[in-house]
Design an enzyme around this catalytic site. Structure first.
Site, mmCIF file in Angstrom:
data_model
loop_
_atom_site.group_PDB
_atom_site.id
_atom_site.type_symbol
_atom_site.label_atom_id
_atom_site.label_comp_id
_atom_site.label_asym_id
_atom_site.label_seq_id
_atom_site.Cartn_x
_atom_site.Cartn_y
_atom_site.Cartn_z
ATOM 1 N N GLY A 186 -0.625 -9.375 8.747
ATOM 2 C CA GLY A 186 -1.738 -9.098 7.838
ATOM 3 C C GLY A 186 -2.235 -7.659 7.900
ATOM 4 O O GLY A 186 -3.104 -7.283 7.149
ATOM 5 N N ARG A 187 -1.709 -6.886 8.873
ATOM 6 C CA ARG A 187 -2.197 -5.512 9.070
ATOM 7 C C ARG A 187 -3.718 -5.541 9.191
ATOM 8 O O ARG A 187 -4.243 -6.193 10.056
ATOM 9 C CB ARG A 187 -1.744 -4.618 7.912
ATOM 10 C CG ARG A 187 -0.479 -3.898 8.233
ATOM 11 C CD ARG A 187 -0.069 -2.875 7.236
ATOM 12 N NE ARG A 187 -0.646 -2.964 5.924
ATOM 13 C CZ ARG A 187 -0.868 -1.946 5.140
ATOM 14 N NH1 ARG A 187 -0.561 -0.735 5.556
ATOM 15 N NH2 ARG A 187 -1.355 -2.083 3.940
ATOM 16 N N THR A 195 3.634 -8.075 -1.192
ATOM 17 C CA THR A 195 3.456 -8.013 0.267
ATOM 18 C C THR A 195 2.867 -9.341 0.726
ATOM 19 O O THR A 195 2.029 -9.913 0.023
ATOM 20 C CB THR A 195 2.524 -6.866 0.706
ATOM 21 O OG1 THR A 195 2.102 -7.110 2.063
ATOM 22 C CG2 THR A 195 1.278 -6.739 -0.148
ATOM 23 N N ILE A 196 3.300 -9.800 1.895
ATOM 24 C CA ILE A 196 2.734 -11.070 2.381
ATOM 25 C C ILE A 196 1.272 -10.902 2.808
ATOM 26 O O ILE A 196 0.561 -11.878 2.982
ATOM 27 C CB ILE A 196 3.557 -11.660 3.552
ATOM 28 C CG1 ILE A 196 3.500 -10.766 4.794
ATOM 29 C CG2 ILE A 196 4.979 -11.965 3.130
ATOM 30 C CD1 ILE A 196 3.930 -11.494 6.063
ATOM 31 N N ASP A 197 0.828 -9.655 3.001
ATOM 32 C CA ASP A 197 -0.493 -9.427 3.609
ATOM 33 C C ASP A 197 -1.685 -9.717 2.684
ATOM 34 O O ASP A 197 -2.808 -9.862 3.162
ATOM 35 C CB ASP A 197 -0.601 -7.973 4.098
ATOM 36 C CG ASP A 197 0.372 -7.687 5.221
ATOM 37 O OD1 ASP A 197 0.814 -8.639 5.885
ATOM 38 O OD2 ASP A 197 0.700 -6.499 5.438
ATOM 39 N N ILE A 215 9.331 -13.983 11.052
ATOM 40 C CA ILE A 215 9.657 -15.246 10.375
ATOM 41 C C ILE A 215 8.728 -15.449 9.162
ATOM 42 O O ILE A 215 9.104 -16.066 8.167
ATOM 43 C CB ILE A 215 9.563 -16.410 11.392
ATOM 44 C CG1 ILE A 215 10.441 -17.553 10.952
ATOM 45 C CG2 ILE A 215 8.149 -16.885 11.637
ATOM 46 C CD1 ILE A 215 10.918 -18.408 12.101
ATOM 47 N N GLN A 216 7.534 -14.849 9.245
ATOM 48 C CA GLN A 216 6.555 -14.990 8.149
ATOM 49 C C GLN A 216 7.011 -14.287 6.870
ATOM 50 O O GLN A 216 6.485 -14.540 5.793
ATOM 51 C CB GLN A 216 5.202 -14.389 8.563
ATOM 52 C CG GLN A 216 4.554 -15.118 9.712
ATOM 53 C CD GLN A 216 3.457 -14.280 10.360
ATOM 54 O OE1 GLN A 216 2.307 -14.391 10.007
ATOM 55 N NE2 GLN A 216 3.823 -13.437 11.318
ATOM 56 N N ASP A 256 0.800 -1.217 0.000
ATOM 57 C CA ASP A 256 0.000 0.000 0.000
ATOM 58 C C ASP A 256 0.849 1.291 0.000
ATOM 59 O O ASP A 256 0.635 2.184 -0.821
ATOM 60 C CB ASP A 256 -0.901 -0.062 1.238
ATOM 61 C CG ASP A 256 -1.846 1.104 1.295
ATOM 62 O OD1 ASP A 256 -2.702 1.182 0.399
ATOM 63 O OD2 ASP A 256 -1.707 1.942 2.207
HETATM 64 O O1 F6P Z 1 4.825 -6.435 5.141
HETATM 65 C C1 F6P Z 1 3.622 -6.113 5.780
HETATM 66 C C2 F6P Z 1 3.788 -6.324 7.220
HETATM 67 O O2 F6P Z 1 4.389 -7.554 7.331
HETATM 68 C C3 F6P Z 1 2.576 -6.267 8.123
HETATM 69 O O3 F6P Z 1 1.847 -7.440 8.185
HETATM 70 C C4 F6P Z 1 3.187 -5.873 9.434
HETATM 71 O O4 F6P Z 1 2.242 -5.251 10.264
HETATM 72 C C5 F6P Z 1 4.243 -4.931 9.012
HETATM 73 O O5 F6P Z 1 4.666 -5.364 7.742
HETATM 74 C C6 F6P Z 1 5.447 -4.801 9.902
HETATM 75 O O6 F6P Z 1 6.410 -4.043 9.246
HETATM 76 P P1 F6P Z 1 7.752 -3.407 9.814
HETATM 77 O O7 F6P Z 1 8.847 -4.120 9.090
HETATM 78 O O8 F6P Z 1 7.709 -1.989 9.428
HETATM 79 O O9 F6P Z 1 7.784 -3.651 11.288
#
Ligand code: F6P
Length: 316
Positions: free
Chosen positions: A169-170, A124-126, A249-250, A102
């Site tokens: 997943g935000r 993005t994995i989300d 890890i995801q 996004d």
């Molecule tokens: O890539 C998206 C995401 O993995 C979200 O699911 C998660 O909330 C966020 O990134 C965490 O990102 P950061 O690396 O900024 O802590």
């Protein structure tokens, strides 16, 4: 053409495969391809390198992003973006492919408004980007989560525990829903599918009385404190409970075959759109076909609720 490519925001398995596809197909069509380091930061700092067939060798199978990534809140400022545009123009670069989620798309749309030829590729994995059924990295992350659930079920069953697994997943529950269904979770809690805590605890009590040895709860991040929930379940349900936050890890690991194919298709399609003088759009996959939509139709839009959500209640 001279085309630049960057990866930005949270990394996702398959981003490298996407960059590789841009480079390989770009070269095939006679374009020069530049890789921008560390997302929009490299664009602002003019940190970019010429990528060749050889420089992306071995990248198809690698997790993370060899170009690097960043989150750059300053990119919202016009002066910062002007600098980025100048750097591209000084190098004679005609077009930019941005791979990310996004925030990456928002940056891309602003650059498009400033006259650059931009293509967005969802990485993005989300799986939270409208205009596409899947984003690069989602499939691999689901596999990682399912592997974790399978392992947690073993120990939960041995100890007669309720395992709570918090996934990323935000604001999208897709990771929780796909992985929860694959992992046979009893409860899947997401922003789109909230659950009443008391109802859940009542059901867990019932499971205990039925003689079940474990239960699995998969929950999207940022909904509640999972360790507190585990304490409450332990106090009230008759089961002991533990929470596991899967965390970063995801985002790691080699991309799955599905993600390698998706990224290869999307990277190539992005170049082919530029060949056809189409830009200011984002690439997607719909019913297994490559599609594209203008940035304005993607940013700020809601994704339709995934039809798998209705399966949750029927199979858990
Ligand atoms: O890539 C998206 C995401 O993995 C979200 O699911 C998660 O909330 C966020 O990134 C965490 O990102 P950061 O690396 O900024 O802590």
């Amino acid at each position: 053409m001279k085309i630049a490519v960057l990866t930005s925001g949270g990394d996702a398995p398959g981003m490298n495969a996407g960059v590789r596809a841009v480079v390989r197909s770009g070269n095939l069509y006679g374009h020069e391809v530049y890789g921008i380091k560390d997302g929009y930061m490299g664009l602002v700092e003019d940190n970019m390198i010429l990528l060749t067939h050889q420089s992306v060798s071995g990248m198809l199978t690698k997790g993370g992003t060899f170009l690097g990534t960043s989150r750059l809140p300053e990119f919202k400022e016009l002066s910062v973006r002007k600098n980025a545009v100048k750097n591209l123009k000084d190098r004679g670069i005609d077009a930019l492919i941005v791979i990310g989620g996004d925030g990456t798309y928002r940056g891309g749309m602003e650059l498009a408004k400033m006259g650059l030829k931009i293509i967005g590729v969802p990485g993005t994995i989300d799986n939270d980007i409208p205009g596409t059924d899947f984003t690069i990295g989602f499939n691999t992350a689901v596999e990682t989560i399912v592997d974790a659930i399978d392992k947690l079920r073993d120990t939960s069953s041995s100890h007669q525990r309720v395992s709570i697994i918090e996934v990323m997943g935000r604001s999208s529950g897709d990771l929780a829903v796909y992985a929860g269904i694959c992992g046979g979770a009893e409860f899947i809690i997401t922003p789109e599918n909230p659950m009443n805590k008391e109802d859940m605890i009542d059901k867990i009590k019932k499971y205990k009385n039925e003689g079940r040895r474990h239960a699995i709860v998969v929950i999207t991040e940022k909904i509640l404190d999972v360790h507190q929930l585990a304490e409450e379940i332990t106090e009230k349900s008759g089961f002991s409970s533990r929470a596991t936050v899967l965390g970063y890890i995801q985002r790691g690991g080699a991309p799955s075959p599905d993600d390698r194919i998706l990224a290869s298709r999307m990277g190539t399609y992005a170049v082919e759109l530029l060949n056809d003088d189409i830009y200011g759009v984002c690439v997607g996959i719909r019913d297994s076909r490559m599609v594209h939509l203008p940035f304005a139709n993607i940013i700020g839009q809601k994704r339709p609720k995934n039809e798998l959500y209705s399966l949750v209640k029927k199979v858990s």
